[in-house]
Motif scaffolding. Sequence first.
Motif, short mmCIF file in Angstrom:
data_model
loop_
_atom_site.label_atom_id
_atom_site.label_comp_id
_atom_site.label_asym_id
_atom_site.label_seq_id
_atom_site.Cartn_x
_atom_site.Cartn_y
_atom_site.Cartn_z
N HIS A 98 -5.59 52.40 33.97
CA HIS A 98 -5.65 52.80 35.38
C HIS A 98 -7.08 52.90 35.91
CE1 HIS A 98 -1.37 53.67 35.52
NE2 HIS A 98 -1.48 54.44 34.46
N ILE A 99 -8.06 52.78 35.06
CA ILE A 99 -9.42 53.16 35.46
C ILE A 99 -10.07 52.12 36.37
CG2 ILE A 99 -11.75 53.61 34.59
CD1 ILE A 99 -10.45 55.05 32.22
N TRP A 100 -9.93 50.83 36.05
CA TRP A 100 -10.56 49.77 36.84
C TRP A 100 -9.52 48.77 37.32
CZ3 TRP A 100 -15.73 49.88 38.03
CH2 TRP A 100 -16.54 50.72 37.27
N GLN A 101 -9.82 48.10 38.41
CA GLN A 101 -9.01 46.97 38.85
C GLN A 101 -9.93 45.87 39.36
OE1 GLN A 101 -6.57 48.21 42.19
NE2 GLN A 101 -8.13 47.57 43.67
N ALA A 102 -9.45 44.64 39.30
CA ALA A 102 -10.24 43.53 39.83
C ALA A 102 -10.42 43.70 41.33
CB ALA A 102 -9.56 42.20 39.52
N CYS A 103 -11.60 43.42 41.81
CA CYS A 103 -11.89 43.53 43.24
C CYS A 103 -11.01 42.55 44.02
CB CYS A 103 -13.36 43.22 43.47
SG CYS A 103 -13.81 43.11 45.22
#
Length: 338
Positions: A201-206
């Motif tokens: 859950h920490i990062w997602q693709a821009c």
Amino acid sequence: MADTTGIEWTDSTWNPTTGCEKISDGCTNCYAATFAERWRGIPGHHFEAGFDITLRPERLRLPMTWRTPRRIFLDSMSDLFHQDISDTYIAQVFAMMALTSRHTYQVLTKRHARMKALLSRATFWHQVAEQGREHFAGCQEEWLAAGAMLGGEPLPNVWLGVSVEDQRWADIRIPALLGTPAHTRFLSCEPLLGPVWIADHIWQACPCCEGESHDEACARCADQRCESGHIRRLDWVIAGGESGPGARPLHPDWIRSLRDQTRGRNVPFFFKQWGDHAPEDHGHDRGRLTVVDPRGHGQDHDDPCASQTPVRMRRVGKKQAGRLLDGRHHDAFPAPAR
């Protein structure tokens, strides 16, 4: 509510409401309910109504009296998004937070669904503006400045968080938090009752550059903080064990897993406490012995991120147990909004 507090990750507490109801396993030994119910029925006492939901409008202006900027934990004795607290009153609380932008507010809830629904509605922010003009009319200069913070973007001085005590609630509350407009999002994994996997859950693709970090594409979404083609969605993780009567022990590997998940993904991590139980191998050879199942309290299945080794814990009390994890304190905070 206090000018100072013993809660390690904040400077002060502010309770414009008090009272709540237990809704999940993390609430079982609620310190606030235990404290408030001691005074139920005592005429004139602040908690005469025990832990029933009670609005405290006389406290709404309290943050204005604190001139020095500080971190303020909102509703340490309640949950602002309880169903018995009206949208109008919540709007008054948000108006005060907008007015006192020198402070940083830490808003924590277990009622993720209402928080997401309410803060996602444009009509709620119009209500915040209306309540600010109506109830804080004597603060015209400050309110004009605050009005600039109500232009459709989340308040930069308000951190929104959800409580996550085990994997079940992580899978429910974290997606709701990520879907809520917020400048800073955090998790409070306390009391931690089992292993929790949060890394996904920490990062997602821009969405602009699709993870490729093209400057031209990302210029359109600079407010989403694209970093090397990705956007950070969780900004802080607090974790800790349980203290007080009935406290359930914490398996050290649950904490280590959260520390490692955050460290590997550049997220600030704060280890608040072991709680009443400390690992026996930390030098504690006295106190009631408990062997902790690595699967967690109330879990009936194996978890892929759980240790496979039971651990021996001793009940020594919160002070004796301390806050050291593998020989050091973990006291990281997210950067305050500019």
